[in-house]
Design a protein around this motif. Sequence first.
Motif, PDB file in Angstrom:
ATOM      1  N   HIS A 199     -22.643  48.358   2.609  1.00 22.94           N
ATOM      2  CA  HIS A 199     -22.457  48.453   1.299  1.00 22.94           C
ATOM      3  C   HIS A 199     -22.392  50.160   0.968  1.00 22.94           C
ATOM      4  O   HIS A 199     -22.789  50.814   1.706  1.00 22.94           O
ATOM      5  CB  HIS A 199     -23.288  47.374   0.582  1.00 22.94           C
TER       6      HIS A 199
ATOM      7  N   GLU B 120     -21.177  52.535  -3.224  1.00 20.79           N
ATOM      8  CA  GLU B 120     -19.801  52.444  -4.459  1.00 20.79           C
ATOM      9  C   GLU B 120     -19.407  52.785  -4.180  1.00 20.79           C
ATOM     10  O   GLU B 120     -19.208  54.146  -3.937  1.00 20.79           O
ATOM     11  CB  GLU B 120     -21.435  53.642  -5.501  1.00 20.79           C
TER      12      GLU B 120
ATOM     13  N   LEU C   9     -15.376  42.726  -3.077  1.00 19.35           N
ATOM     14  CA  LEU C   9     -16.064  43.267  -4.243  1.00 19.35           C
ATOM     15  C   LEU C   9     -17.528  43.207  -4.571  1.00 19.35           C
ATOM     16  O   LEU C   9     -17.570  41.788  -3.866  1.00 19.35           O
ATOM     17  CB  LEU C   9     -15.140  42.862  -5.253  1.00 19.35           C
ATOM     18  N   GLU C  10     -18.096  43.871  -5.410  1.00 22.03           N
ATOM     19  CA  GLU C  10     -19.559  43.352  -4.926  1.00 22.03           C
ATOM     20  C   GLU C  10     -20.376  42.634  -6.831  1.00 22.03           C
ATOM     21  O   GLU C  10     -21.610  42.604  -7.148  1.00 22.03           O
ATOM     22  CB  GLU C  10     -21.048  43.947  -5.072  1.00 22.03           C
ATOM     23  N   ARG C  11     -19.004  42.979  -7.298  1.00 21.31           N
ATOM     24  CA  ARG C  11     -19.124  42.356  -8.858  1.00 21.31           C
ATOM     25  C   ARG C  11     -17.761  42.181  -9.261  1.00 21.31           C
ATOM     26  O   ARG C  11     -16.991  42.282  -8.375  1.00 21.31           O
ATOM     27  CB  ARG C  11     -20.228  43.695  -9.624  1.00 21.31           C
ATOM     28  N   ALA C  12     -17.792  40.756 -10.515  1.00 21.94           N
ATOM     29  CA  ALA C  12     -17.166  40.704 -10.899  1.00 21.94           C
ATOM     30  C   ALA C  12     -15.701  41.658 -11.092  1.00 21.94           C
ATOM     31  O   ALA C  12     -16.527  42.712 -11.885  1.00 21.94           O
ATOM     32  CB  ALA C  12     -17.443  39.246 -11.544  1.00 21.94           C
TER      33      ALA C  12
ATOM     34  N   ASP D 109     -14.716  41.622 -14.751  1.00 21.63           N
ATOM     35  CA  ASP D 109     -14.449  41.705 -15.585  1.00 21.63           C
ATOM     36  C   ASP D 109     -15.558  42.562 -15.946  1.00 21.63           C
ATOM     37  O   ASP D 109     -16.318  42.609 -17.187  1.00 21.63           O
ATOM     38  CB  ASP D 109     -14.251  40.331 -16.179  1.00 21.63           C
ATOM     39  N   ALA D 110     -16.524  42.274 -14.749  1.00 20.89           N
ATOM     40  CA  ALA D 110     -17.981  43.645 -15.184  1.00 20.89           C
ATOM     41  C   ALA D 110     -17.868  44.550 -14.302  1.00 20.89           C
ATOM     42  O   ALA D 110     -19.108  45.161 -14.976  1.00 20.89           O
ATOM     43  CB  ALA D 110     -19.428  42.618 -14.140  1.00 20.89           C
ATOM     44  N   LEU D 111     -16.796  45.210 -14.107  1.00 18.38           N
ATOM     45  CA  LEU D 111     -16.544  46.688 -14.611  1.00 18.38           C
ATOM     46  C   LEU D 111     -16.522  47.229 -15.329  1.00 18.38           C
ATOM     47  O   LEU D 111     -16.253  46.710 -16.499  1.00 18.38           O
ATOM     48  CB  LEU D 111     -15.559  46.412 -13.081  1.00 18.38           C
TER      49      LEU D 111
ATOM     50  N   GLU E   8     -17.529  52.517 -11.562  1.00 18.96           N
ATOM     51  CA  GLU E   8     -17.634  52.455 -10.226  1.00 18.96           C
ATOM     52  C   GLU E   8     -17.488  51.467  -9.804  1.00 18.96           C
ATOM     53  O   GLU E   8     -16.977  50.776 -10.768  1.00 18.96           O
ATOM     54  CB  GLU E   8     -19.176  52.492 -10.332  1.00 18.96           C
TER      55      GLU E   8
ATOM     56  N   PRO F 123     -18.825  48.521  -7.100  1.00 13.62           N
ATOM     57  CA  PRO F 123     -19.341  48.644  -5.707  1.00 13.62           C
ATOM     58  C   PRO F 123     -19.020  48.015  -4.860  1.00 13.62           C
ATOM     59  O   PRO F 123     -18.088  46.637  -4.753  1.00 13.62           O
ATOM     60  CB  PRO F 123     -20.381  47.643  -6.448  1.00 13.62           C
TER      61      PRO F 123
ATOM     62  N   SER G  59     -19.268  45.684  -0.871  1.00 11.34           N
ATOM     63  CA  SER G  59     -19.501  45.565   0.831  1.00 11.34           C
ATOM     64  C   SER G  59     -18.569  45.004   1.686  1.00 11.34           C
ATOM     65  O   SER G  59     -17.201  44.392   1.377  1.00 11.34           O
ATOM     66  CB  SER G  59     -20.738  44.692   0.695  1.00 11.34           C
TER      67      SER G  59
END
Length: 408
Positions: A139, A141, A381-384, A386-388, A401, A403, A405
Amino acid sequence: MSAPRSYELYGAEFRRNDRAIYARMRAEAPVVQQPGIDGHTPIWFVTGAAEVEQVLADSATFARDPARVSPEMAADFQTPDPRVRAITDNHMLNYDGEDHRRLRALVSKAFTPRVIEALRPRIAAIANELIDAVAARGHMELVGEYAFPLPITVIAELLGVPSERRDDFRIWSDAFVQPAMTAEEQQRAMGLLGAFAAYMGELVAERRQNPRDDLISRLIQVEEQGDRLNESELFSMIALLIVAGHETTVSLIGDAALTLLQHPDALAELRDNPALVPGAIEEFLRYESPVDRALVRFVVRDTLLGGQQLHHGDLLIVALGAANHDEARFAHADELDIHRTPNPHMAFGKGIHYCLGAPLARLEGAIAIQTLIQRLPNLRLERAPDALAWRTAPLFRSLVELPVSWDV
């Protein structure tokens, strides 16, 4: 009192909805005047591809140098701190005509296709070194550990700047591109840019004493038809190359990676057929437009643009990201098509201010993306999406950023 904005074009909420907002502007008002980021200065915003191209191609009417409007306009847009002004105001992007041609000619030899192509092995080595450092971890960033260090290392080596100062360059660069609106923000920005100016002075003084085989030494020694850079031009040019030399490419790599992770079929196709990567980079440049807006222009003479009457002294900003999604120029403009041809995007501008570093950004982007998808299996992706978070600097469409993996 200024009228309220018809379209909100600043901040995190805009970045989450910029494509829809730009689409509405192109449909309703491709050339519209409304208050800028300060809430009261009227600025014309241009979103239609034809109108954006007209502005970029006509530097006689739409100038980068406010002195072409009036001495008073030039004074209004002059950086107040003379120490900071020496590294911010006197570079080629702030001039037109003969002044621009002279300054551009002095650095253009460092960015010829032959010189850039010779950098390919080193760029590939840097990309692989960055992947080596994280591959076993599974993983990272991606912005901070890959998209940023690759281009800042390349431009630092090209200039002859110590790459270990790259974290300082990131902070100083952000002070260049992030508008400072409050008194506190302005004080902080001037402090950071003052530190940058002091560093520039030390660096240039050292290189005058001990020239090396690097671009800074060549800029100090350069002579083009009997003309040399003065000290302020020298400092400003170095600062511009450091900032512009990595900001666009950081955005390109991060945006392209996110786009591919949202389009797994395209990712798989590029992984299986690396020859498609250069063409895909052109589509990423269009689809995400890392440089969202060009620098402000000043209207030199009364003119019509998109049916609107513009007057001498008006301010104008073109939205490259909006123009690159104009259905009048690009079929299915909101769809990613890594085979799109022709692809007449304006991600690097147009006209006399067309990005000098475009060949370098393209090469860095292609190597970075190809290395990433070839070496990290099942990248995800490690984050949705729309949450970036997106940076709020108006000039750039750039992730804070990313994130990710992969399988180890």
